[in-house]
Design a protein around this motif. Sequence first.
Motif, PDB file in Angstrom:
ATOM      1  N   ARG A  62       3.668   0.751   6.395  1.00  0.00           N
ATOM      2  CA  ARG A  62       2.245   0.798   6.068  1.00  0.00           C
ATOM      3  C   ARG A  62       1.993   1.653   4.825  1.00  0.00           C
ATOM      4  O   ARG A  62       1.179   1.304   3.959  1.00  0.00           O
ATOM      5  N   THR A  63       2.689   2.792   4.709  1.00  0.00           N
ATOM      6  CA  THR A  63       2.524   3.648   3.535  1.00  0.00           C
ATOM      7  C   THR A  63       3.062   2.966   2.286  1.00  0.00           C
ATOM      8  O   THR A  63       2.463   3.053   1.207  1.00  0.00           O
ATOM      9  N   TYR A 115       9.279   6.326   3.632  1.00  0.00           N
ATOM     10  CA  TYR A 115       7.903   6.000   3.945  1.00  0.00           C
ATOM     11  C   TYR A 115       7.857   4.867   4.962  1.00  0.00           C
ATOM     12  O   TYR A 115       8.733   3.991   4.989  1.00  0.00           O
ATOM     13  N   ASP A 120       0.493   0.641   1.080  1.00  0.00           N
ATOM     14  CA  ASP A 120      -0.629   1.335   0.443  1.00  0.00           C
ATOM     15  C   ASP A 120      -0.293   1.707  -0.997  1.00  0.00           C
ATOM     16  O   ASP A 120      -1.113   1.540  -1.903  1.00  0.00           O
ATOM     17  N   HIS A 121       0.917   2.212  -1.228  1.00  0.00           N
ATOM     18  CA  HIS A 121       1.332   2.577  -2.580  1.00  0.00           C
ATOM     19  C   HIS A 121       1.506   1.330  -3.442  1.00  0.00           C
ATOM     20  O   HIS A 121       1.173   1.359  -4.639  1.00  0.00           O
TER      21      HIS A 121
END
Length: 214
Positions: A121-122, A118, A125-126
């Motif tokens: 940024r992802t 990932y 988010d998680h």
Amino acid sequence: MYCSHIPNNGATHYRVTWRDPQTNRRHQQTFTNRVDADEFSTKPRHNPSDTGTSEPQTLSRLCEQSIAGRPLTDSTVNRLRSICRTSIAAFFGDRHPGDITPEMVAAWVRWLTDERHYSPRTVRDHFRVLASTTRWASQIGILRADPCRWVALPRIPRPAGRAPEPSSRRRVGGGSSGSAMGHSRDHDPIARLRRALHDATPEDIQALLREFHD
């Protein structure tokens, strides 16, 4: 769960809103006392179809409860629940929330980066989904400490700076040649005469005129 203040003809009411994780339906209950509303909002809600034996609490199930208690749109709820299933439950499994340590959360972040590939940024988010759950759980006493509090996250790379445009480079290069030309103009009699018309004395002007005649 979400507790909101409701003014009602001068009286004070408090509404507790939550979402059933099984049916995805919203429920609400109104109280006249804030203490009763807060106490009700901290109790876990069970599906009425349960036989009375509650399932063991897990970290992913705690995330589901946290999401169900927030005033979110259906699309946002579905997206956050997808993260709970595919990211949080996939790594932590059936671990109890009280067993989660900052080292485990840091290992989960590395797993998202190295195994799932990932982007930073992802991953962030998680991580927000898990961090909001553990922060809420620590505030209401489910967790003694927030295991996400001091976990380092991958940095989002900044875009590289662009090179100057060709026209800009020409302007920069032209400045040095222009200064050289300006230096040569200092010895030009005509340029000196033009400057003398502004601030030179009559004697200076006569001297310049003699240079032209010579």
